[in-house]
Design a protein around this motif. Sequence first.
Motif, PDB file in Angstrom:
ATOM      1  N   SER A  29       0.929  -1.124  -0.185  1.00 27.16           N
ATOM      2  CA  SER A  29      -0.147  -0.035  -0.109  1.00 27.16           C
ATOM      3  C   SER A  29       0.788   1.358  -0.009  1.00 27.16           C
ATOM      4  O   SER A  29       0.504   2.159   0.417  1.00 27.16           O
ATOM      5  CB  SER A  29      -0.930  -0.032   1.073  1.00 27.16           C
ATOM      6  OG  SER A  29      -0.353   0.286   2.465  1.00 27.16           O
ATOM      7  N   GLY A  30       2.343   0.986  -0.407  1.00 24.26           N
ATOM      8  CA  GLY A  30       2.996   2.101  -0.290  1.00 24.26           C
ATOM      9  C   GLY A  30       4.261   2.003  -1.236  1.00 24.26           C
ATOM     10  O   GLY A  30       4.298   0.691  -1.664  1.00 24.26           O
ATOM     11  N   THR A  31       5.104   2.961  -1.332  1.00 24.67           N
ATOM     12  CA  THR A  31       6.472   2.649  -1.837  1.00 24.67           C
ATOM     13  C   THR A  31       7.591   3.656  -1.147  1.00 24.67           C
ATOM     14  O   THR A  31       7.192   4.394  -0.521  1.00 24.67           O
ATOM     15  CB  THR A  31       6.255   3.091  -3.368  1.00 24.67           C
ATOM     16  OG1 THR A  31       7.472   2.515  -3.888  1.00 24.67           O
ATOM     17  CG2 THR A  31       5.944   4.558  -3.746  1.00 24.67           C
ATOM     18  N   CYS A  32       8.528   3.684  -1.614  1.00 29.87           N
ATOM     19  CA  CYS A  32       9.884   4.484  -1.038  1.00 29.87           C
ATOM     20  C   CYS A  32      10.226   5.074  -2.096  1.00 29.87           C
ATOM     21  O   CYS A  32      10.391   5.021  -3.242  1.00 29.87           O
ATOM     22  CB  CYS A  32      10.987   3.448  -0.690  1.00 29.87           C
ATOM     23  SG  CYS A  32      10.734   2.456   0.766  1.00 29.87           S
ATOM     24  N   CYS A  84       8.548  -5.775  -4.965  1.00 26.12           N
ATOM     25  CA  CYS A  84       8.063  -4.714  -4.311  1.00 26.12           C
ATOM     26  C   CYS A  84       7.404  -3.604  -4.707  1.00 26.12           C
ATOM     27  O   CYS A  84       7.123  -2.491  -4.068  1.00 26.12           O
ATOM     28  CB  CYS A  84       9.568  -3.879  -3.871  1.00 26.12           C
ATOM     29  SG  CYS A  84      10.808  -5.149  -3.094  1.00 26.12           S
ATOM     30  N   SER A  85       6.642  -3.894  -5.926  1.00 22.80           N
ATOM     31  CA  SER A  85       5.882  -2.844  -6.546  1.00 22.80           C
ATOM     32  C   SER A  85       4.495  -2.629  -5.652  1.00 22.80           C
ATOM     33  O   SER A  85       3.912  -3.396  -5.200  1.00 22.80           O
ATOM     34  CB  SER A  85       5.455  -3.232  -7.912  1.00 22.80           C
ATOM     35  OG  SER A  85       4.509  -4.364  -8.054  1.00 22.80           O
ATOM     36  N   PRO A  86       3.947  -1.174  -5.621  1.00 24.97           N
ATOM     37  CA  PRO A  86       2.707  -1.079  -5.028  1.00 24.97           C
ATOM     38  C   PRO A  86       1.585  -1.975  -5.720  1.00 24.97           C
ATOM     39  O   PRO A  86       1.551  -2.016  -6.927  1.00 24.97           O
ATOM     40  CB  PRO A  86       2.324   0.210  -5.228  1.00 24.97           C
ATOM     41  CG  PRO A  86       3.813   1.007  -5.616  1.00 24.97           C
ATOM     42  CD  PRO A  86       4.536  -0.261  -6.293  1.00 24.97           C
ATOM     43  N   ASN A  87       0.382  -2.251  -5.037  1.00 28.70           N
ATOM     44  CA  ASN A  87      -0.838  -2.755  -5.344  1.00 28.70           C
ATOM     45  C   ASN A  87      -1.260  -1.720  -6.332  1.00 28.70           C
ATOM     46  O   ASN A  87      -1.669  -0.604  -5.928  1.00 28.70           O
ATOM     47  CB  ASN A  87      -1.459  -3.080  -4.410  1.00 28.70           C
ATOM     48  CG  ASN A  87      -2.678  -4.126  -4.657  1.00 28.70           C
ATOM     49  OD1 ASN A  87      -3.164  -4.083  -5.776  1.00 28.70           O
ATOM     50  ND2 ASN A  87      -3.142  -4.986  -3.967  1.00 28.70           N
ATOM     51  N   LYS A  88      -1.508  -2.266  -7.431  1.00 29.65           N
ATOM     52  CA  LYS A  88      -2.338  -1.123  -8.788  1.00 29.65           C
ATOM     53  C   LYS A  88      -3.587  -0.720  -8.477  1.00 29.65           C
ATOM     54  O   LYS A  88      -4.187   0.183  -8.677  1.00 29.65           O
ATOM     55  CB  LYS A  88      -2.207  -1.638 -10.024  1.00 29.65           C
ATOM     56  CG  LYS A  88      -0.953  -1.818 -10.676  1.00 29.65           C
ATOM     57  CD  LYS A  88      -0.905  -2.222 -11.934  1.00 29.65           C
ATOM     58  CE  LYS A  88       0.658  -2.364 -12.441  1.00 29.65           C
ATOM     59  NZ  LYS A  88       0.803  -2.732 -13.747  1.00 29.65           N
ATOM     60  N   LYS A  89      -4.377  -1.643  -7.587  1.00 30.99           N
ATOM     61  CA  LYS A  89      -5.726  -1.178  -7.154  1.00 30.99           C
ATOM     62  C   LYS A  89      -5.671   0.131  -6.291  1.00 30.99           C
ATOM     63  O   LYS A  89      -6.770   0.547  -5.948  1.00 30.99           O
ATOM     64  CB  LYS A  89      -6.450  -2.378  -6.360  1.00 30.99           C
ATOM     65  CG  LYS A  89      -6.115  -2.818  -5.279  1.00 30.99           C
ATOM     66  CD  LYS A  89      -6.935  -4.052  -4.599  1.00 30.99           C
ATOM     67  CE  LYS A  89      -6.518  -4.411  -3.293  1.00 30.99           C
ATOM     68  NZ  LYS A  89      -7.223  -5.437  -2.785  1.00 30.99           N
ATOM     69  N   TYR A  90      -4.617   0.306  -5.616  1.00 29.51           N
ATOM     70  CA  TYR A  90      -4.479   1.380  -4.709  1.00 29.51           C
ATOM     71  C   TYR A  90      -4.184   2.732  -5.509  1.00 29.51           C
ATOM     72  O   TYR A  90      -4.373   3.856  -5.318  1.00 29.51           O
ATOM     73  CB  TYR A  90      -3.428   1.458  -3.627  1.00 29.51           C
ATOM     74  CG  TYR A  90      -3.898   0.266  -2.735  1.00 29.51           C
ATOM     75  CD1 TYR A  90      -5.028  -0.213  -2.256  1.00 29.51           C
ATOM     76  CD2 TYR A  90      -2.545  -0.560  -2.405  1.00 29.51           C
ATOM     77  CE1 TYR A  90      -5.314  -1.148  -1.474  1.00 29.51           C
ATOM     78  CE2 TYR A  90      -2.997  -1.808  -1.579  1.00 29.51           C
ATOM     79  CZ  TYR A  90      -3.954  -2.120  -1.206  1.00 29.51           C
ATOM     80  OH  TYR A  90      -4.361  -3.124  -0.475  1.00 29.51           O
TER      81      TYR A  90
END
Length: 90
Positions: A29-32, A84-90
Amino acid sequence: MSGRNKADLVTTRIVSLTDNKEIRLDPRSGTCLIKIFSDAFTQGYFTLSDQGHMSVPDIASDNLEVNKTLNKYKNRKIYISKECSPNKKY
């Protein structure tokens, strides 16, 4: 952004915890991002497409330095590993 190290990265939520507390434990639900991009993303100055490109309006911020920095990366792809990619649905 070369020359940066992991200490420069800030965890950035795609969806604020106040908007959706149910996803707070989802690591996707996030990224850096580096601090200036984290702050700009959180303030809505740019978004990321499903393909990972930065979408920046012509004038994103009242701060000229922020605009100058963001415009250097406008429409550029941000590479994130699939695991490590964010979930695209968010």
